[in-house]
Design an enzyme around this catalytic site. Structure first.
Site, mmCIF file in Angstrom:
data_model
loop_
_atom_site.group_PDB
_atom_site.id
_atom_site.type_symbol
_atom_site.label_atom_id
_atom_site.label_comp_id
_atom_site.label_asym_id
_atom_site.label_seq_id
_atom_site.Cartn_x
_atom_site.Cartn_y
_atom_site.Cartn_z
ATOM 1 N N ARG A 11 37.623 -3.514 48.513
ATOM 2 C CA ARG A 11 38.912 -3.160 49.074
ATOM 3 C C ARG A 11 39.089 -3.927 50.375
ATOM 4 O O ARG A 11 38.131 -4.435 50.954
ATOM 5 C CB ARG A 11 38.976 -1.659 49.350
ATOM 6 C CG ARG A 11 39.024 -0.789 48.114
ATOM 7 C CD ARG A 11 38.905 0.686 48.490
ATOM 8 N NE ARG A 11 39.905 1.078 49.465
ATOM 9 C CZ ARG A 11 39.789 2.116 50.289
ATOM 10 N NH1 ARG A 11 38.697 2.853 50.279
ATOM 11 N NH2 ARG A 11 40.760 2.414 51.135
ATOM 12 N N SER A 13 40.209 -2.821 53.411
ATOM 13 C CA SER A 13 40.120 -2.129 54.698
ATOM 14 C C SER A 13 38.919 -2.633 55.493
ATOM 15 O O SER A 13 37.958 -3.165 54.936
ATOM 16 C CB SER A 13 39.997 -0.620 54.490
ATOM 17 O OG SER A 13 38.710 -0.295 53.982
ATOM 18 N N LYS A 81 31.378 8.222 46.755
ATOM 19 C CA LYS A 81 32.134 9.475 46.607
ATOM 20 C C LYS A 81 33.516 9.244 45.995
ATOM 21 O O LYS A 81 34.149 10.198 45.530
ATOM 22 C CB LYS A 81 32.244 10.210 47.940
ATOM 23 C CG LYS A 81 33.027 9.505 49.018
ATOM 24 C CD LYS A 81 32.973 10.293 50.325
ATOM 25 C CE LYS A 81 33.681 9.587 51.459
ATOM 26 N NZ LYS A 81 35.119 9.433 51.276
ATOM 27 N N ASP A 82 34.002 7.997 45.973
ATOM 28 C CA ASP A 82 35.298 7.697 45.360
ATOM 29 C C ASP A 82 35.205 7.493 43.847
ATOM 30 O O ASP A 82 36.231 7.449 43.165
ATOM 31 C CB ASP A 82 35.908 6.427 45.972
ATOM 32 C CG ASP A 82 36.287 6.604 47.438
ATOM 33 O OD1 ASP A 82 36.524 7.750 47.852
ATOM 34 O OD2 ASP A 82 36.329 5.589 48.160
ATOM 35 N N THR A 125 42.492 16.100 58.880
ATOM 36 C CA THR A 125 41.638 15.632 57.797
ATOM 37 C C THR A 125 42.511 15.421 56.572
ATOM 38 O O THR A 125 43.499 16.124 56.385
ATOM 39 C CB THR A 125 40.502 16.616 57.460
ATOM 40 O OG1 THR A 125 39.776 16.110 56.331
ATOM 41 C CG2 THR A 125 41.029 17.994 57.127
ATOM 42 N N SER A 127 41.019 15.600 53.584
ATOM 43 C CA SER A 127 40.132 16.099 52.545
ATOM 44 C C SER A 127 40.270 17.610 52.369
ATOM 45 O O SER A 127 39.994 18.373 53.297
ATOM 46 C CB SER A 127 38.675 15.771 52.926
ATOM 47 O OG SER A 127 37.764 16.605 52.265
ATOM 48 N N ARG A 129 38.259 19.460 50.811
ATOM 49 C CA ARG A 129 36.903 19.997 51.011
ATOM 50 C C ARG A 129 36.642 20.272 52.484
ATOM 51 O O ARG A 129 36.160 21.353 52.865
ATOM 52 C CB ARG A 129 35.864 18.996 50.468
ATOM 53 C CG ARG A 129 34.411 19.339 50.817
ATOM 54 C CD ARG A 129 33.490 18.175 50.494
ATOM 55 N NE ARG A 129 33.805 16.977 51.263
ATOM 56 C CZ ARG A 129 33.405 16.747 52.504
ATOM 57 N NH1 ARG A 129 32.688 17.645 53.147
ATOM 58 N NH2 ARG A 129 33.739 15.625 53.129
ATOM 59 N N ARG A 130 36.941 19.290 53.337
ATOM 60 C CA ARG A 130 36.751 19.493 54.779
ATOM 61 C C ARG A 130 37.694 20.575 55.305
ATOM 62 O O ARG A 130 37.302 21.421 56.109
ATOM 63 C CB ARG A 130 36.991 18.177 55.526
ATOM 64 C CG ARG A 130 35.897 17.138 55.312
ATOM 65 C CD ARG A 130 36.243 15.818 55.967
ATOM 66 N NE ARG A 130 35.186 14.833 55.772
ATOM 67 C CZ ARG A 130 35.394 13.522 55.637
ATOM 68 N NH1 ARG A 130 36.627 13.046 55.679
ATOM 69 N NH2 ARG A 130 34.383 12.700 55.467
ATOM 70 N N ARG A 147 46.368 10.759 56.715
ATOM 71 C CA ARG A 147 45.894 9.590 55.965
ATOM 72 C C ARG A 147 45.696 8.459 56.963
ATOM 73 O O ARG A 147 45.985 8.591 58.138
ATOM 74 C CB ARG A 147 46.927 9.154 54.917
ATOM 75 C CG ARG A 147 47.039 10.028 53.690
ATOM 76 C CD ARG A 147 45.870 9.936 52.719
ATOM 77 N NE ARG A 147 45.459 8.574 52.403
ATOM 78 C CZ ARG A 147 45.990 7.807 51.438
ATOM 79 N NH1 ARG A 147 46.988 8.260 50.723
ATOM 80 N NH2 ARG A 147 45.532 6.600 51.207
ATOM 81 N N GLY A 148 45.231 7.325 56.450
ATOM 82 C CA GLY A 148 45.094 6.147 57.296
ATOM 83 C C GLY A 148 43.647 5.736 57.478
ATOM 84 O O GLY A 148 42.718 6.470 57.144
ATOM 85 N N ASN A 149 43.461 4.519 57.996
ATOM 86 C CA ASN A 149 42.107 4.027 58.203
ATOM 87 C C ASN A 149 41.456 4.731 59.393
ATOM 88 O O ASN A 149 42.075 5.559 60.072
ATOM 89 C CB ASN A 149 42.103 2.500 58.364
ATOM 90 C CG ASN A 149 42.893 2.034 59.578
ATOM 91 O OD1 ASN A 149 42.962 2.722 60.594
ATOM 92 N ND2 ASN A 149 43.486 0.857 59.482
ATOM 93 N N VAL A 150 40.200 4.402 59.639
ATOM 94 C CA VAL A 150 39.433 5.099 60.672
ATOM 95 C C VAL A 150 40.103 4.989 62.036
ATOM 96 O O VAL A 150 40.250 5.983 62.759
ATOM 97 C CB VAL A 150 37.987 4.555 60.714
ATOM 98 C CG1 VAL A 150 37.257 5.036 61.971
ATOM 99 C CG2 VAL A 150 37.229 4.998 59.464
ATOM 100 N N THR A 152 43.234 4.417 62.781
ATOM 101 C CA THR A 152 44.480 5.191 62.792
ATOM 102 C C THR A 152 44.186 6.662 63.016
ATOM 103 O O THR A 152 44.853 7.345 63.803
ATOM 104 C CB THR A 152 45.235 4.997 61.463
ATOM 105 O OG1 THR A 152 45.555 3.609 61.300
ATOM 106 C CG2 THR A 152 46.518 5.809 61.440
ATOM 107 N N ARG A 153 43.164 7.162 62.349
ATOM 108 C CA ARG A 153 42.817 8.584 62.485
ATOM 109 C C ARG A 153 42.284 8.890 63.877
ATOM 110 O O ARG A 153 42.657 9.898 64.483
ATOM 111 C CB ARG A 153 41.797 8.975 61.407
ATOM 112 C CG ARG A 153 42.365 8.904 59.998
ATOM 113 C CD ARG A 153 41.337 9.286 58.953
ATOM 114 N NE ARG A 153 41.851 9.025 57.615
ATOM 115 C CZ ARG A 153 41.652 9.814 56.567
ATOM 116 N NH1 ARG A 153 40.957 10.929 56.696
ATOM 117 N NH2 ARG A 153 42.132 9.500 55.392
ATOM 118 N N CYS A 249 37.447 14.036 43.238
ATOM 119 C CA CYS A 249 37.017 13.831 44.623
ATOM 120 C C CYS A 249 37.938 14.534 45.619
ATOM 121 O O CYS A 249 37.627 14.597 46.803
ATOM 122 C CB CYS A 249 36.911 12.347 44.951
ATOM 123 S SG CYS A 249 38.482 11.475 44.981
#
Length: 318
Positions: A11, A13, A81-82, A125, A127, A129-130, A147-150, A152-153, A249
């Site tokens: 990918r 990213s 995990k994906d 988050t 997720s 799960r989280r 959402r978004g990349n690391v 961005t978060r 997932c």
């Protein structure tokens, strides 16, 4: 005569490229061949809707797998995990390199930990799960879907990234991703798995190739040498549990397997989306084989289902 480089699909990213570069360099060193990265855009990269709305399982994987089957690349690297739990026809999960830190982490304003966040704090988050386990631990927090990349978060957290919006008090991310990006300095707490069990396969990478390339040849030998036994065993147990639950997932399901001595221990949790109900089960097997690991995963899933896990979240009742 010069050999063609091995084409490694990734990918686009920053995290994916960093992960894939590490894999490619390791395979090159083990196999003595050149490597070249091939960037592939996936549905999960293009569509900014919530993962649960665009299909969840496989949204970061399908395009890479199609590229691999077409011959546009020779191997593809995924965050494990994906990966959907079902096998992909024509493809082999040829290597699972040594797993890194499996834990989730809190990145909060002012160095705060989970117990220190004031009531009403906004925690981001993407997720379920989280989110469910956060709500179970701290029902007084406001959980915000992001959402978004690391970067961005991280920028959503007040005071963490200069010039960023800073509209949240904290975000929860995977330790593994931050470590690979060199961003562990942003972590204010490594969350104990007793509080938040990770996603099945978290902290592990998956290297897939075509079936015909998994046997013999320099690439196959490099992939075999790169595979890490204990990581493969723990992931096999966690994924078998997830597969038996028929959960993707995006389901609020956590799992963590550990190899200690001659045994594998698997702990798993299924949560209601609002975090008010959690079911945990733990089991052990004394055999260090993939078959035993998968049987352990199925056993834990059966115990969870027998205890009513299907009623907690969107799982088949069978």
């Amino acid at each position: 005569m010069a050999h063609s480089p091995v084409l490694v699909g990734t990918r686009g990213s920053a995290l994916a490229v960093t992960q894939t570069t590490t894999v490619a360099e390791s395979l090159a060193a083990l196999g003595g061949f050149g490597v070249e990265l091939v960037r592939v855009r996936t549905e999960g990269d293009v569509n900014r809707a919530a993962l649960s709305q665009i299909g969840g399982t496989g949204v970061f994987v399908a395009a890479l797998r199609e590229s691999l089957l077409r011959g546009d690349c020779d191997v593809a690297v995924h965050s494990l995990k994906d990966l959907p739990t079902a096998a992909a026809p024509g493809l082999a999960l040829a290597a699972i390199p040594e797993r890194v830190d499996v834990r989730d982490v809190l990145c909060a304003r002012d160095g705060l930990t989970l117990v220190e966040l004031p009531a009403g704090s906004k925690v981001g988050t993407g997720s379920p799960r989280r989110a469910a386990q956060l709500r179970a631990a701290r029902p007084d927090l406001e959980i915000v879907d992001i959402r978004g990349n690391v970067d961005t978060r991280l920028g959503r957290v007040a005071g963490l990234v200069e010039g960023a919006p800073g509209d949240l008090d904290a975000v929860v991310l995977a330790a593994a991703g931050l470590a690979r990006l060199g961003r562990l300095n942003m972590v204010t707490e490594f969350i104990d798995p007793a509080v938040m069990l990770p996603a099945p396969g978290q902290g592990a990478l998956a290297v897939e190739c075509r079936d015909e390339d998994a046997d013999g040849g320099a690439l196959a030998k490099a992939l075999e040498a790169y595979d890490h036994r204990d990581s493969r065993l723990t992931v096999a147990a966690e994924r078998a549990m997830l597969g038996r639950l028929e959960a993707g997932c995006t389901a609020p399901v956590g799992a963590l397997a550990r190899v200690a001595g001659e045994s594998i221990t698997l702990e798993a949790v299924v949560c209601s989306d609002d975090g008010t109900r959690l079911l945990r089960r733990t089991a052990v097997t004394g055999e260090l084989t993939e078959d035993a690991a998968r049987a352990l995963g199925v056993q834990v899933a059966e115990e969870l289902l027998a205890a009513g896990a299907a009623a907690l979240t969107d799982l088949p009742a069978s």
